[in-house]
Design an enzyme around this catalytic site. Structure first.
Site, PDB file in Angstrom:
ATOM      1  N   LEU A 190       0.946  -1.209   0.007  1.00 42.67           N
ATOM      2  CA  LEU A 190       0.192   0.086  -0.024  1.00 42.67           C
ATOM      3  C   LEU A 190       0.834   1.333   0.124  1.00 42.67           C
ATOM      4  O   LEU A 190       0.502   2.158  -0.675  1.00 42.67           O
ATOM      5  CB  LEU A 190      -1.023   0.000   1.178  1.00 42.67           C
ATOM      6  CG  LEU A 190      -2.079   1.050   0.978  1.00 42.67           C
ATOM      7  CD1 LEU A 190      -3.020   0.313   0.164  1.00 42.67           C
ATOM      8  CD2 LEU A 190      -2.763   0.894   2.429  1.00 42.67           C
ATOM      9  N   CYS A 191       2.020   1.194   0.709  1.00 45.46           N
ATOM     10  CA  CYS A 191       2.927   2.286   1.010  1.00 45.46           C
ATOM     11  C   CYS A 191       3.421   2.817  -0.510  1.00 45.46           C
ATOM     12  O   CYS A 191       3.472   3.835  -0.945  1.00 45.46           O
ATOM     13  CB  CYS A 191       3.945   2.142   1.857  1.00 45.46           C
ATOM     14  SG  CYS A 191       5.038   0.999   1.596  1.00 45.46           S
ATOM     15  N   THR A 192       3.728   1.759  -1.237  1.00 48.05           N
ATOM     16  CA  THR A 192       4.199   2.130  -2.657  1.00 48.05           C
ATOM     17  C   THR A 192       3.361   2.513  -3.604  1.00 48.05           C
ATOM     18  O   THR A 192       3.437   3.635  -4.023  1.00 48.05           O
ATOM     19  CB  THR A 192       4.839   0.618  -3.190  1.00 48.05           C
ATOM     20  OG1 THR A 192       5.884  -0.086  -2.473  1.00 48.05           O
ATOM     21  CG2 THR A 192       5.366   0.876  -4.658  1.00 48.05           C
TER      22      THR A 192
ATOM     23  N   ASN B  54       2.361   6.243  -2.103  1.00 48.38           N
ATOM     24  CA  ASN B  54       3.377   7.238  -2.034  1.00 48.38           C
ATOM     25  C   ASN B  54       4.382   7.279  -2.906  1.00 48.38           C
ATOM     26  O   ASN B  54       4.790   8.550  -3.581  1.00 48.38           O
ATOM     27  CB  ASN B  54       4.090   7.073  -0.752  1.00 48.38           C
ATOM     28  CG  ASN B  54       3.168   7.258   0.426  1.00 48.38           C
ATOM     29  OD1 ASN B  54       2.393   7.972   0.453  1.00 48.38           O
ATOM     30  ND2 ASN B  54       3.516   6.411   1.622  1.00 48.38           N
TER      31      ASN B  54
END
Ligand SMILES: [Zn+2]
EC number: 6.2.1.64
Lengths: 444, 535
Positions: free
Chosen positions: A211-213, A216
């Site tokens: 999810l962070c990839t 962001n």
């Protein structure tokens, strides 16, 4: 014996030579005789699960190999993108149930064949239904469905009081799978050889993007598409419904937004085809691989049903990216298999005062051994049945949701407590036994 | 070669129908398939199974050549014949049943034997992209094989009997541009960066970055930084041996130590990936053997007016490789841990370089074409782009003529015959079977009361074949026995296995993608095993 005479027709010469003449590679106990073909033609019942790429081929192959009492089960309807390999379907059949169209076509083409279609999920049929078959063969693209039918054939096994397996309760399961130019075929003798659950690690988990990839630091067009799918769609909710990968309007929206996001990050390569692939998690498929794998499975069904040859023991892989390559090996049974071992599944709990019920649910979902989808837990406390948590039925979910944040101790669970765990991956509940590491904390 | 992205996301019906396979061989592969013409000799069960897996994905057209009439025996193993059609021309019925599978495919038939056509219609087979032959006699096979070898039309010969079968590809010259290798390490050129890449890579001092910046740096930048450090302490040499690479990896690992001297046991993902890439991406990959062979080939060094665009591009590629010592940059990066900006910037540097090299090769290839007196359109830029992108996947297959194998008395099987369990013995048995059919005009074991005597006869035939080739190997007798008991039995499921395999080989040949079989595949359905040999 009208059918028996039919076995002498010229059209069966191929099978007759194989079944009625002794062969140097046949099983030593095999007695060649016209009765074997008669059995295939008149009484042998085979169930085909799935009427897709593999299923269509399986149906044709088995019908041509002398099997007549065939059942085929599939809950899907025909889509345009099926036509490049699911050769029993035509353009005019789009939208119709796969199982029904396939059965009708084969019954019309192969004289004497009596295919019975079942247009429903496999879960809609009972033990009694599955029990009637001599062999079950799967052509599925879904791992949970495979696990479910595997659980079913294992649950049909009968053992006597000494724990000896009653051979007549064994229904062999032949399973095929393909992805692009790769495929595999395997033979499972429930209770005897490795089952689907014994080798769960063979099925790689679906590709997911952190999810962070995607939120962001997106780098690939896939990251942009996935972001729109998991974050932007639920937020904007453009059509007021869940995202449907088969709805062109939905896909067009995702495509547009993904292109916007990609442009913002200077990322190239968002195409409509890629959007479709990511949203629907499309697995490439081609007619030839399906033909090969289904035919390998059908040959094994023929060996098992006729008892003339020793079937594959027990796993074959196929790959024709570089030349044509096949390899066979024996997948091993897992001594503590959750499905076929008859051993209660131990779950070790470090500290029952700290472990919450939601941690246990999480463990059942995430651990490689269980890989459940939405486990429902019940147990017996002080002689009465108690539902700890169940997410599949709305009212019960509401009632039991509060338990999730309680610790196992708070719920009154003891060391050695047996929990019944139900899940879509198995037709029967699995017994999980808790083993507390710090049982002394029980009294606190 | 790849088509431009359509402005509107609306997809054509065709691309929706073929979606699942377009994800494998692309629109460019599909185009080649749709422009191809395949001929099938004999609509046996095996033959129609092969055609089925070509018609479904959308081969351009097919023609069935078969002089037989449908028999009851045919109905028992061939799905693409109808019960009511017994006595009618097999070519006609099979064509009708197969055409139903895909309205985009054209199909016709000739109700004549291949033998008849070979001796009466001179150039008939010349017009096909590829010819598939099943159930042909040794005599017809030899004539057909020679003829197609001369006209440079690929031939795929298949046989299915009982639980056994083979697929044999005859192709004079076949070039593959896109081999689709299962995994390939990224092409980074960290040891020989061009100025733009060098400037970017060496513009970052890893040790001076703060923690946040540090975990945003793309792995190639990290690897290059420590590679430079390694070189400084190793007389400017690159790490080549395993221990040397280990030392480089250790340097990266040690960078994880925090300033207070505490061990940080967890490295950031991008540092982990840099360590991973240290194994295979430090030194630029040498030109792979299978590519070097192509660059050194006569067709590449001695171009003529009839040279294909493939060879002209190879000649231009050869010049670049000679000048720069490496293949053109692939121009794509796999996903790696980094922030968006750094990743996209780095990717653009690689892409730009790849595009420059494409232009160089395109200009040079066009010039070569002009010098040969060929037209301007011989080579297109998009073709060169595609070629360069896959230049490390190029493969060349030079096959052998099947007729030679049947007429040669010194077939060299020595290496294969050493293992008594080898499936090559089934090749020998099946060759014996074909010889038997030619000599006795019947299959061994065809007649119920002849099984035993036929075993002896077949053993005799096989013994003779082996001694013709100069071998005295004894065959495991049960393999001869097994084939005799089959008689004329063709098992549908076994033909379906072989048919699927054969069809995919045809698609590989037509699309110039994926490496085809070289050159015979033998399948043993008794044990579910297979093997390939080069004859
Ligand atoms: Zn198991």
């Amino acid at each position: 014996m009208e059918e028996f005479q039919e076995g002498t027709q010229k059209r069966w010469i191929h099978l007759r030579n194989i079944l009625e003449r002794p062969g140097p590679f046949s099983r030593p106990e095999y007695v060649p005789s016209p009765e074997i073909l008669e059995f295939l033609l008149t009484s042998c019942k085979v169930l085909i699960i799935g009427a897709g790429g593999l299923g269509c081929e399986l149906l044709k192959d088995l019908a041509m190999m002398g099997f007549r009492h065939l059942h085929i089960i599939d809950m899907d309807v025909i889509d345009l993108s099926n036509l490049n390999r699911q050769f029993l379907f035509r353009h005019k059949d789009i939208g119709l149930p796969k199982a029904e169209v396939a059965a009708k076509y084969v019954n019309a083409r192969v004289q004497g064949c009596q295919v019975v279609p079942h247009y429903c999920p496999i879960q809609d049929r009972s033990e009694g239904f599955y029990q009637q078959f001599h062999v079950i063969v799967c052509g599925l693209d879904s791992v949970p469905a495979r696990r479910w039918i595997n659980g079913m054939v294992v649950s049909l096994l009968c053992y006597d009081e000494d724990g000896v397996l009653d051979q007549s309760s064994v229904i062999p399961l032949v399973d095929g799978g393909t992805e692009g130019f790769k495929g595999n075929a395997r033979v499972i003798v429930p209770g005897v050889t490795a089952c689907i659950e014994c080798t769960l690690d063979l099925y790689p988990p679906q590709v997911t993007y952190p999810l962070c990839t995607i939120a962001n630091t997106p780098r690939l067009p896939e990251h942009c598409i996935e972001y729109v799918k998991v974050a932007q769609w639920p937020k904007d909710n453009p059509f007021g419904v869940d995202l449907d990968g088969d709805d062109a309007q939905h896909l067009t929206w995702v495509h547009e937004k993904a292109v916007e996001r990609a442009t913002q990050f200077n990322i190239k390569g968002v195409t409509y085809r890629l959007v479709q692939g990511v949203v629907k998690n499309i697995i490439p498929a081609v007619a030839s691989t399906n033909a090969v794998i289904a035919a390998v499975c059908a040959t094994e069904v023929f060996k098992i049903a006729s008892t003339s040859l020793v079937p594959l023991n027990n796993f074959m892989i196929f790959n024709d990216i570089d030349g044509i390559y096949t390899y066979i090996y024996e997948a091993e049974r897992k001594v503590d298999c959750t499905v076929c071992s008859n051993i209660p599944q131990l779950v070790t709990v470090e500290d029952p005062s700290k472990m919450k019920l939601k941690d246990l649910v999480e463990l059942l979902r995430e651990s490689p051994k269980f890989q459940m989808k939405s486990p429902g837990l019940t147990t017996t406390v002080n002689g009465t049945n108690k539902t700890l948590y169940m997410s599949t039925i709305g009212a019960i979910e509401k009632m039991t949701k509060g338990n999730l944040t309680k610790s196992l101790l708070e719920l009154g669970l003891k060391d050695g407590q047996e929990l019944m765990v139900a899940d879509t991956t198995t037709p029967n509940a699995i017994i999980v036994k808790l083993a507390f590491k710090q049982s002394d904390t029980e009294m606190k | 070669m790849s088509s431009p992205v359509p402005k509107s996301p609306e997809q054509s019906e065709k691309s929706r129908k073929y979606d699942r396979q377009l994800r494998l061989w692309g629109d460019h592969g599909q185009r080649l398939l749709e422009n191809s013409k395949v001929c099938l000799i004999n609509a046996t069960a095996l033959g129609t199974e092969i055609l089925k897996s070509l018609i479904l994905p959308g081969v351009g057209s097919f023609t069935i050549v078969d002089g037989e009439k449908v028999t009851e025996e045919d109905i028992g193993c061939n799905f693409f014949l109808e019960y009511e059609s017994v006595g009618l021309p097999r070519a006609q019925i099979a064509t009708q049943c197969l055409l139903e599978l895909n309205p985009d495919v054209r199909g016709d038939y000739i109700d004549e034997t291949a033998e008849h056509i070979l001796s009466n219609t001179q150039n008939f087979f010349k017009n096909f992209t590829l010819v598939v032959a099943t159930g042909v006699s040794e005599k017809v096979l030899v004539t057909l094989s020679k003829h197609l070898w001369e006209c440079n039309v690929p031939l795929l010969v298949c046989r299915s009997i009982g639980f056994l079968g083979y697929v044999r590809l005859q192709i004079k010259e076949h070039t593959i541009i896109e081999a689709h290798p299962d995994s390939e390490s990224p092409d980074l050129r960290l040891d020989i960066p061009w100025p733009a890449l060098q400037e970017y890579l060496d513009g970052v001092n890893i040790e001076q970055l703060d923690q946040k910046e540090k975990n945003h740096v793309p792995p190639p930048v990290i690897l290059r930084y420590y590679l430079n450090k390694y070189k400084e302490s190793h007389e400017g040499k690159l790490p080549e041996k395993r221990v040397e690479k280990e030392a480089l990896k250790q340097m990266i690992r040690d960078s994880g130590n925090s300033e207070e001297g505490k061990q940080r046991f967890v490295l950031d993902e991008n540092f982990e990936q840099a360590i991973h890439y240290a194994n295979s991406c430090v030194t630029t990959r040498a030109v792979p053997d299978h590519v070097q062979v192509i660059l050194d080939d006569d067709c590449c060094t001695n171009l003529t007016q009839s040279s294909s665009s493939f060879w002209i591009m190879c000649a231009a590629l050869r010049e670049m490789v000679e000048a720069e010592g490496a293949l053109p940059v692939r121009g794509t990066l796999p996903d790696m841990a980094a922030d968006t900006n750094s990743y996209v910037t780095l990717q653009n540097i690689y892409q730009k370089r790849a595009q420059q090299q494409v232009e160089v090769i395109y200009r040079r290839a066009s010039q070569i074409a002009r010098n040969l007196g060929l037209s301007q359109e011989t080579i297109t830029e998009s073709e060169v782009k595609y070629f360069c992108k896959h230049s490390s996947e190029l493969h060349l297959i030079r096959g052998t003529c099947i007729a030679d194998e049947y007429q040669k008395t010194n077939l060299d099987l020595t290496a294969y015959l050493e293992d008594p369990d080898s499936l090559i013995f089934y090749y020998v048995v099946l060759r014996g079977l074909e010889r038997f059919i030619g000599e006795f005009n019947a299959y061994p074991g065809q007649f119920e009361d002849q099984v035993e005597p036929d075993i002896l006869k077949l053993k005799g035939v096989i013994g003779k074949l082996l001694s013709e080739w100069g071998y005295s190997h004894a065959l495991r007798e049960e393999r001869v026995y097994e084939v005799c008991r089959y008689g004329t039995a063709e098992l549908h499921s076994v033909s379906s296995i072989l048919g699927g395999c054969a069809a995919q080989e045809v698609i590989k040949v037509i699309t110039n993608q994926y490496k085809p079989l070289n050159n015979i595949f033998i399948y043993d359905g008794i044990n579910c095993t297979s093997a390939s040999f080069c004859l």
